[in-house]
Design a protein around this motif. Structure first.
Motif, PDB file in Angstrom:
ATOM      1  N   PRO A  98       3.275 -41.240  88.687  1.00  0.00           N
ATOM      2  CA  PRO A  98       4.322 -41.635  87.737  1.00  0.00           C
ATOM      3  C   PRO A  98       3.809 -41.676  86.304  1.00  0.00           C
ATOM      4  O   PRO A  98       2.627 -41.906  86.053  1.00  0.00           O
ATOM      5  N   ALA A  99       4.747 -41.448  85.367  1.00  0.00           N
ATOM      6  CA  ALA A  99       4.380 -41.507  83.949  1.00  0.00           C
ATOM      7  C   ALA A  99       4.054 -42.931  83.518  1.00  0.00           C
ATOM      8  O   ALA A  99       3.217 -43.155  82.649  1.00  0.00           O
ATOM      9  N   LYS A 100       4.707 -43.909  84.139  1.00  0.00           N
ATOM     10  CA  LYS A 100       4.473 -45.306  83.823  1.00  0.00           C
ATOM     11  C   LYS A 100       3.793 -45.998  85.001  1.00  0.00           C
ATOM     12  O   LYS A 100       4.080 -45.705  86.163  1.00  0.00           O
ATOM     13  N   ASP A 101       2.930 -46.923  84.676  1.00  0.00           N
ATOM     14  CA  ASP A 101       2.251 -47.717  85.700  1.00  0.00           C
ATOM     15  C   ASP A 101       1.525 -46.831  86.713  1.00  0.00           C
ATOM     16  O   ASP A 101       1.622 -47.036  87.934  1.00  0.00           O
ATOM     17  N   ALA A 102       0.798 -45.838  86.219  1.00  0.00           N
ATOM     18  CA  ALA A 102       0.085 -44.927  87.107  1.00  0.00           C
ATOM     19  C   ALA A 102      -0.995 -45.630  87.922  1.00  0.00           C
ATOM     20  O   ALA A 102      -1.328 -45.200  89.029  1.00  0.00           O
ATOM     21  N   GLN A 103      -1.510 -46.749  87.404  1.00  0.00           N
ATOM     22  CA  GLN A 103      -2.568 -47.461  88.121  1.00  0.00           C
ATOM     23  C   GLN A 103      -2.083 -48.065  89.428  1.00  0.00           C
ATOM     24  O   GLN A 103      -2.882 -48.433  90.290  1.00  0.00           O
ATOM     25  N   SER A 104      -0.754 -48.150  89.598  1.00  0.00           N
ATOM     26  CA  SER A 104      -0.216 -48.629  90.875  1.00  0.00           C
ATOM     27  C   SER A 104      -0.345 -47.566  91.964  1.00  0.00           C
ATOM     28  O   SER A 104      -0.102 -47.834  93.135  1.00  0.00           O
ATOM     29  N   HIS A 105      -0.696 -46.343  91.559  1.00  0.00           N
ATOM     30  CA  HIS A 105      -0.946 -45.250  92.495  1.00  0.00           C
ATOM     31  C   HIS A 105      -2.367 -44.744  92.236  1.00  0.00           C
ATOM     32  O   HIS A 105      -2.574 -43.709  91.598  1.00  0.00           O
ATOM     33  N   PRO A 106      -3.373 -45.458  92.700  1.00  0.00           N
ATOM     34  CA  PRO A 106      -4.769 -45.172  92.322  1.00  0.00           C
ATOM     35  C   PRO A 106      -5.260 -43.792  92.723  1.00  0.00           C
ATOM     36  O   PRO A 106      -6.255 -43.312  92.162  1.00  0.00           O
ATOM     37  N   GLN A 107      -4.594 -43.119  93.663  1.00  0.00           N
ATOM     38  CA  GLN A 107      -5.046 -41.794  94.091  1.00  0.00           C
ATOM     39  C   GLN A 107      -4.500 -40.675  93.214  1.00  0.00           C
ATOM     40  O   GLN A 107      -4.938 -39.528  93.338  1.00  0.00           O
ATOM     41  N   CYS A 108      -3.553 -40.979  92.335  1.00  0.00           N
ATOM     42  CA  CYS A 108      -2.928 -39.925  91.539  1.00  0.00           C
ATOM     43  C   CYS A 108      -3.822 -39.530  90.360  1.00  0.00           C
ATOM     44  O   CYS A 108      -4.709 -40.280  89.944  1.00  0.00           O
ATOM     45  N   LEU A 109      -3.562 -38.355  89.806  1.00  0.00           N
ATOM     46  CA  LEU A 109      -4.397 -37.834  88.728  1.00  0.00           C
ATOM     47  C   LEU A 109      -4.232 -38.622  87.433  1.00  0.00           C
ATOM     48  O   LEU A 109      -5.188 -38.768  86.667  1.00  0.00           O
ATOM     49  N   ARG A 110      -3.040 -39.128  87.174  1.00  0.00           N
ATOM     50  CA  ARG A 110      -2.846 -39.902  85.954  1.00  0.00           C
ATOM     51  C   ARG A 110      -3.642 -41.211  85.996  1.00  0.00           C
ATOM     52  O   ARG A 110      -4.137 -41.676  84.967  1.00  0.00           O
ATOM     53  N   ALA A 111      -3.771 -41.790  87.161  1.00  0.00           N
ATOM     54  CA  ALA A 111      -4.577 -42.999  87.281  1.00  0.00           C
ATOM     55  C   ALA A 111      -6.036 -42.708  86.941  1.00  0.00           C
ATOM     56  O   ALA A 111      -6.753 -43.560  86.415  1.00  0.00           O
ATOM     57  N   LYS A 112      -6.469 -41.481  87.209  1.00  0.00           N
ATOM     58  CA  LYS A 112      -7.858 -41.106  86.967  1.00  0.00           C
ATOM     59  C   LYS A 112      -8.106 -40.641  85.540  1.00  0.00           C
ATOM     60  O   LYS A 112      -9.149 -40.944  84.947  1.00  0.00           O
ATOM     61  N   TYR A 113      -7.122 -39.911  84.955  1.00  0.00           N
ATOM     62  CA  TYR A 113      -7.381 -39.253  83.679  1.00  0.00           C
ATOM     63  C   TYR A 113      -6.619 -39.821  82.484  1.00  0.00           C
ATOM     64  O   TYR A 113      -7.000 -39.556  81.345  1.00  0.00           O
ATOM     65  N   ALA A 114      -5.555 -40.566  82.704  1.00  0.00           N
ATOM     66  CA  ALA A 114      -4.766 -41.070  81.579  1.00  0.00           C
ATOM     67  C   ALA A 114      -5.553 -42.115  80.790  1.00  0.00           C
ATOM     68  O   ALA A 114      -6.333 -42.889  81.358  1.00  0.00           O
ATOM     69  N   THR A 115      -5.322 -42.137  79.477  1.00  0.00           N
ATOM     70  CA  THR A 115      -5.973 -43.137  78.621  1.00  0.00           C
ATOM     71  C   THR A 115      -5.010 -44.238  78.203  1.00  0.00           C
ATOM     72  O   THR A 115      -5.435 -45.278  77.719  1.00  0.00           O
ATOM     73  N   SER A 116      -3.705 -43.990  78.358  1.00  0.00           N
ATOM     74  CA  SER A 116      -2.690 -45.008  78.085  1.00  0.00           C
ATOM     75  C   SER A 116      -1.384 -44.524  78.703  1.00  0.00           C
ATOM     76  O   SER A 116      -1.307 -43.404  79.222  1.00  0.00           O
ATOM     77  N   GLU A 117      -0.336 -45.340  78.632  1.00  0.00           N
ATOM     78  CA  GLU A 117       0.951 -44.940  79.185  1.00  0.00           C
ATOM     79  C   GLU A 117       1.505 -43.725  78.449  1.00  0.00           C
ATOM     80  O   GLU A 117       2.099 -42.838  79.057  1.00  0.00           O
TER      81      GLU A 117
END
Length: 206
Positions: A98-117
């Motif tokens: 998801p674009a928002k709250d990516a850390q709630s899905h720790p396996q997704c790429l945004r959780a790994k690479y995003a620097t902010s929302e």
């Protein structure tokens, strides 16, 4: 009886963008993309102007985040990728998260690479219709056609090509001509199983 039709499974296309905050990890991200079963059909590095960024994200116009979004997307180079596979749109969206709250899905790429929302590293098309528009935006000369899947292609080759081609290659190895490609091409034309038979001479009438 041989079936008259076969199920047609098509390779869907989607657009992926590696955004300015993640472009330094592009090789790693592209490796993940390919390991997830995608084919990278087209790739280019672009630097969007603020106007181009505004056009690309036109559906977000009027939102509070729109000015920051367009400024961010034009702040540095991005990598645009046209990706292909079965159910490409939904599969890529599930992988990036998801674009928002990516850390709630720790396996997704945004959780790994995003620097902010806002700086969430990656983009994926929302639908096949949106993907077509976005791919044409990033690759103006792209021809968007449905591509048969690997399974459909294998079935087609198995039914119509492989047996004749194998016979031709066997004969090629026996003869070992000086120009093997030309020899094989001539052999395939001569032995085309779909070529109508030509009867020489005029049959006698009763």
């Amino acid at each position: 009886m041989e079936p008259t039709s076969w199920p047609r499974i098509y390779v869907e296309r989607t657009l992926a963008l590696i955004k300015p905050d993640a472009i330094h990890r592009s090789e790693e991200i592209e490796d993940i993309i390919q390991k997830k079963g995608f084919i990278i059909l087209q790739k280019r590095t672009v630097q969007l102007t603020p106007e181009q960024s505004s056009d690309f994200y036109a559906e977000h116009y009027g939102k509070v985040t729109f000015p920051r979004l367009t400024a961010y997307m034009s702040s540095g180079p991005i990598i645009a990728l046209s990706l292909g596979r079965h159910n490409a749109v939904s599969h890529w969206k599930s992988i990036i998260g998801p674009a928002k709250d990516a850390q709630s899905h720790p396996q997704c790429l945004r959780a790994k690479y995003a620097t902010s929302e806002l700086q969430n590293a990656l983009h994926g098309s929302d639908s096949s219709h949106t993907a077509e528009r976005e791919i044409k935006f990033m690759f103006p000369n792209a021809v968007i056609e449905r591509v048969p899947s690997r399974e459909t292609t294998k079935e087609y080759l198995s039914r119509h090509v492989n047996q004749t081609l194998l016979q031709g290659l066997t004969e090629l190895c026996k003869h070992k001509p000086l120009q093997p490609c030309v020899w094989l091409a001539d052999w395939l034309i001569t032995h085309n199983p779909n070529k109508p038979l030509i009867c020489h001479g005029v049959p006698e009438l009763d």
